[in-house]
Write an enzyme that holds these catalytic residues in place. Structure first.
Site, PDB file in Angstrom:
ATOM      1  N   ASP A   1       0.599  -1.317   0.248  1.00 25.59           N
ATOM      2  CA  ASP A   1       0.476   0.336   0.144  1.00 25.59           C
ATOM      3  C   ASP A   1       1.246   0.974  -0.154  1.00 25.59           C
ATOM      4  OD1 ASP A   1      -2.476   1.531  -0.075  1.00 25.59           O
ATOM      5  OD2 ASP A   1      -2.961   0.522   1.695  1.00 25.59           O
ATOM      6  N   GLY A   2       0.678   2.207  -0.629  1.00 25.42           N
ATOM      7  CA  GLY A   2       1.214   3.558  -0.836  1.00 25.42           C
ATOM      8  C   GLY A   2       0.130   4.207  -0.064  1.00 25.42           C
TER       9      GLY A   2
ATOM     10  N   ASP B   1      -2.139  -0.487   4.332  1.00 28.42           N
ATOM     11  CA  ASP B   1      -1.736   0.316   4.714  1.00 28.42           C
ATOM     12  C   ASP B   1      -1.922   1.397   6.475  1.00 28.42           C
ATOM     13  OD1 ASP B   1      -4.388   2.814   4.332  1.00 28.42           O
ATOM     14  OD2 ASP B   1      -5.516   1.883   5.748  1.00 28.42           O
TER      15      ASP B   1
ATOM     16  N   HIS C   1      -9.847  -1.548   2.798  1.00 27.68           N
ATOM     17  CA  HIS C   1     -10.627  -1.229   3.988  1.00 27.68           C
ATOM     18  C   HIS C   1     -12.152  -2.867   3.918  1.00 27.68           C
ATOM     19  CE1 HIS C   1      -7.882   2.686   4.316  1.00 27.68           C
ATOM     20  NE2 HIS C   1      -8.652   3.094   3.283  1.00 27.68           N
TER      21      HIS C   1
ATOM     22  N   ASP D   1      -4.691  -2.666  -3.305  1.00 33.38           N
ATOM     23  CA  ASP D   1      -5.812  -2.185  -3.463  1.00 33.38           C
ATOM     24  C   ASP D   1      -5.807  -1.094  -4.357  1.00 33.38           C
ATOM     25  OD1 ASP D   1      -4.743  -0.055  -2.056  1.00 33.38           O
ATOM     26  OD2 ASP D   1      -5.628  -0.619   0.130  1.00 33.38           O
TER      27      ASP D   1
ATOM     28  N   GLU E   1       1.403   4.265  -4.420  1.00 33.51           N
ATOM     29  CA  GLU E   1       1.997   2.771  -4.146  1.00 33.51           C
ATOM     30  C   GLU E   1       3.107   1.944  -5.654  1.00 33.51           C
ATOM     31  OE1 GLU E   1      -1.228   1.503  -3.832  1.00 33.51           O
ATOM     32  OE2 GLU E   1      -2.708   3.158  -2.550  1.00 33.51           O
TER      33      GLU E   1
END
Length: 141
Positions: free
Chosen positions: A7-8, A131, A121, A67, A45
């Site tokens: 994640d970023g 995240d 999420h 994501d 990301e």
């Protein structure tokens, strides 16, 4: 099988950013993260899977969970068109973050990788941890 959750995050876009990856190899879990000043969410990301793949020395199948549709579609679909079109988009504009895409493409070719998009999420524990780590890294700037 190696599983990587990436994640970023960017506090403002552009702004201070962070990236994170959780790497699971044979039930051993490693967390890596980093931060960058004055960056974009898309760059963060991309940095997460790049940094994660740079850590992998084993030659075994890898699943990368992201994501980010930007990352997933970019590396599995769009990049082939960009390369064919001399790094221009379908609108004949220069591809943004070209250097990062080139690095990810090189790493992608050196491993057997399955790219998996997951909804952000959505309760997937290791994605939620990635995240949180990315957000914490962004806050360190």
């Amino acid at each position: 099988m190696i599983k990587i959750y990436t994640d970023g995050s960017c506090l403002n876009n552009p702004g201070n950013g962070g990236w994170a990856a959780i790497i699971s190899i044979n039930d051993e879990v490693r967390r890596i993260s980093g931060s960058v000043k004055d960056t974009t969410n898309n760059k963060m990301e991309l940095m997460a899977p790049i940094k994660a793949l740079q850590e992998i020395k084993e030659q075994q199948p890898i699943e990368i969970y992201t994501d980010s549709q930007y990352v997933k579609l970019g590396i599995t679909d769009w990049i082939h068109k960009w390369i064919k079109n001399n790094w221009l988009t379908s609108k004949k504009e220069a591809v943004k973050n070209k250097e990062l895409w080139m690095e990810l493409y090189k790493l992608n070719k050196s491993h057997e990788i399955k790219w998996v998009w997951i909804k952000a999420h959505s309760g997937i524990a290791l994605n939620e941890k990635a995240d949180l780590l990315a957000k914490q890294a962004a806050e360190l700037n």
